[in-house]
Design an enzyme around this catalytic site. Structure first.
Site, PDB file in Angstrom:
ATOM      1  N   ALA A 116      -0.373   0.510   6.499  1.00 14.24           N
ATOM      2  CA  ALA A 116      -0.670  -0.360   7.643  1.00 14.24           C
ATOM      3  C   ALA A 116      -1.647  -1.443   7.218  1.00 14.24           C
ATOM      4  O   ALA A 116      -2.440  -1.255   6.293  1.00 14.24           O
ATOM      5  CB  ALA A 116      -1.246   0.457   8.799  1.00 14.24           C
ATOM      6  N   ASP A 117      -1.574  -2.553   7.907  1.00 14.14           N
ATOM      7  CA  ASP A 117      -2.538  -3.622   7.679  1.00 14.14           C
ATOM      8  C   ASP A 117      -2.640  -4.460   8.943  1.00 14.14           C
ATOM      9  O   ASP A 117      -1.766  -4.407   9.807  1.00 14.14           O
ATOM     10  CB  ASP A 117      -2.148  -4.503   6.490  1.00 14.14           C
ATOM     11  CG  ASP A 117      -3.356  -5.259   5.959  1.00 14.14           C
ATOM     12  OD1 ASP A 117      -4.174  -4.630   5.259  1.00 14.14           O
ATOM     13  OD2 ASP A 117      -3.503  -6.450   6.277  1.00 14.14           O
ATOM     14  N   GLN A 118      -3.718  -5.215   9.014  1.00 12.52           N
ATOM     15  CA  GLN A 118      -3.975  -6.045  10.189  1.00 12.52           C
ATOM     16  C   GLN A 118      -4.516  -7.394   9.749  1.00 12.52           C
ATOM     17  O   GLN A 118      -5.314  -7.479   8.820  1.00 12.52           O
ATOM     18  CB  GLN A 118      -4.986  -5.346  11.098  1.00 12.52           C
ATOM     19  CG  GLN A 118      -5.237  -6.076  12.404  1.00 12.52           C
ATOM     20  CD  GLN A 118      -6.197  -5.310  13.290  1.00 12.52           C
ATOM     21  OE1 GLN A 118      -7.336  -5.095  12.912  1.00 12.52           O
ATOM     22  NE2 GLN A 118      -5.738  -4.908  14.461  1.00 12.52           N
TER      23      GLN A 118
ATOM     24  N   LYS B  35       0.837  -1.210   0.000  1.00  9.82           N
ATOM     25  CA  LYS B  35       0.000   0.000   0.000  1.00  9.82           C
ATOM     26  C   LYS B  35       0.871   1.259   0.000  1.00  9.82           C
ATOM     27  O   LYS B  35       0.634   2.193  -0.777  1.00  9.82           O
ATOM     28  CB  LYS B  35      -0.915   0.014   1.228  1.00  9.82           C
ATOM     29  CG  LYS B  35      -1.969  -1.067   1.230  1.00  9.82           C
ATOM     30  CD  LYS B  35      -2.697  -1.083   2.569  1.00  9.82           C
ATOM     31  CE  LYS B  35      -3.648  -2.247   2.689  1.00  9.82           C
ATOM     32  NZ  LYS B  35      -4.326  -2.277   4.009  1.00  9.82           N
TER      33      LYS B  35
ATOM     34  N   ALA C 202       0.676  -4.406  11.318  1.00  6.54           N
ATOM     35  CA  ALA C 202       1.969  -4.006  10.764  1.00  6.54           C
ATOM     36  C   ALA C 202       1.862  -2.577  10.259  1.00  6.54           C
ATOM     37  O   ALA C 202       0.827  -2.175   9.719  1.00  6.54           O
ATOM     38  CB  ALA C 202       2.372  -4.933   9.620  1.00  6.54           C
TER      39      ALA C 202
END
Length: 194
Positions: A70-72, A54, A107
């Site tokens: 960011a990602d989860q 991203k 993250a």
């Protein structure tokens, strides 16, 4: 620059007094997760790759800018969960998570000019209580479409807190952004006043 359409992440940055603009990256997260599933079953690695992808995509549109991606990921019993598509999907997810401990891994990656300059990954463990199906139906009625906006079909900071027995880990990580680590990085790099 925030490479995320997440209102929760934007709200965290705003409430922390961090100036930013949003530019959402077009990433087919499902395709990436599917291809990564064959390579690794490590949700932390997948969250990091998605966050970096991203940020790199948005960085290409903003030379010189520091871009935060960011990602989860949510995993329970070696199964990855995504945002539910509808009430039925939310109900199925919550029943699968009921009376179990699951892990939320968040993250965050910083990219400048297409290069990763920093990253951080953090996980939290959450244990849902053994709620009744009657409670679940009431929760879904009250929460409405909000259950479709987050993985796991809950927002811990609101009504979703009633689903839980215990939580271990950083609150911001649970919301989808390891904010304290990010602010430390921003201070160290002159983006925030030390």
């Amino acid at each position: 620059m925030l490479a995320s359409g997440s209102t929760a992440r934007a709200r965290m940055l705003e409430q922390a007094g961090i100036a930013f603009t949003v530019d959402v990256a077009a990433v087919d997260e499902e395709a990436v997760k599917h291809s990564m599933a064959a390579e690794t079953r490590n949700p932390a690695r997948v969250a990091e790759i998605l966050a970096e992808l991203k940020a790199v995509r948005v960085s290409a549109r903003h030379p010189g800018a520091l871009v935060i991606g960011a990602d989860q990921m949510l995993d329970c019993d070696n199964v990855w969960f995504d945002k539910p598509a509808d009430r039925q999907g939310a109900r199925a997810q919550l029943l699968a998570l009921r009376h179990k401990t699951h892990r939320l891994t968040s993250a965050v990656v910083a990219v400048r000019d297409g290069r990763r300059v920093w990253h951080h990954t953090e996980a939290a463990k959450l244990t849902m209580r053994n709620f009744s199906e009657n409670f679940l139906d009431g929760y879904l009625d009250q929460a409405g479409e909000a259950v479709q906006t987050s993985v796991g079909a809950y927002q811990l900071e609101g009504l979703g807190s009633q689903l839980f027995l215990s939580v271990e880990g950083d609150f911001f990580t649970i919301l989808g952004l390891p904010l304290l680590a990010l602010m430390d990085f921003l201070r160290e790099n002159g983006e925030l006043v030390p």
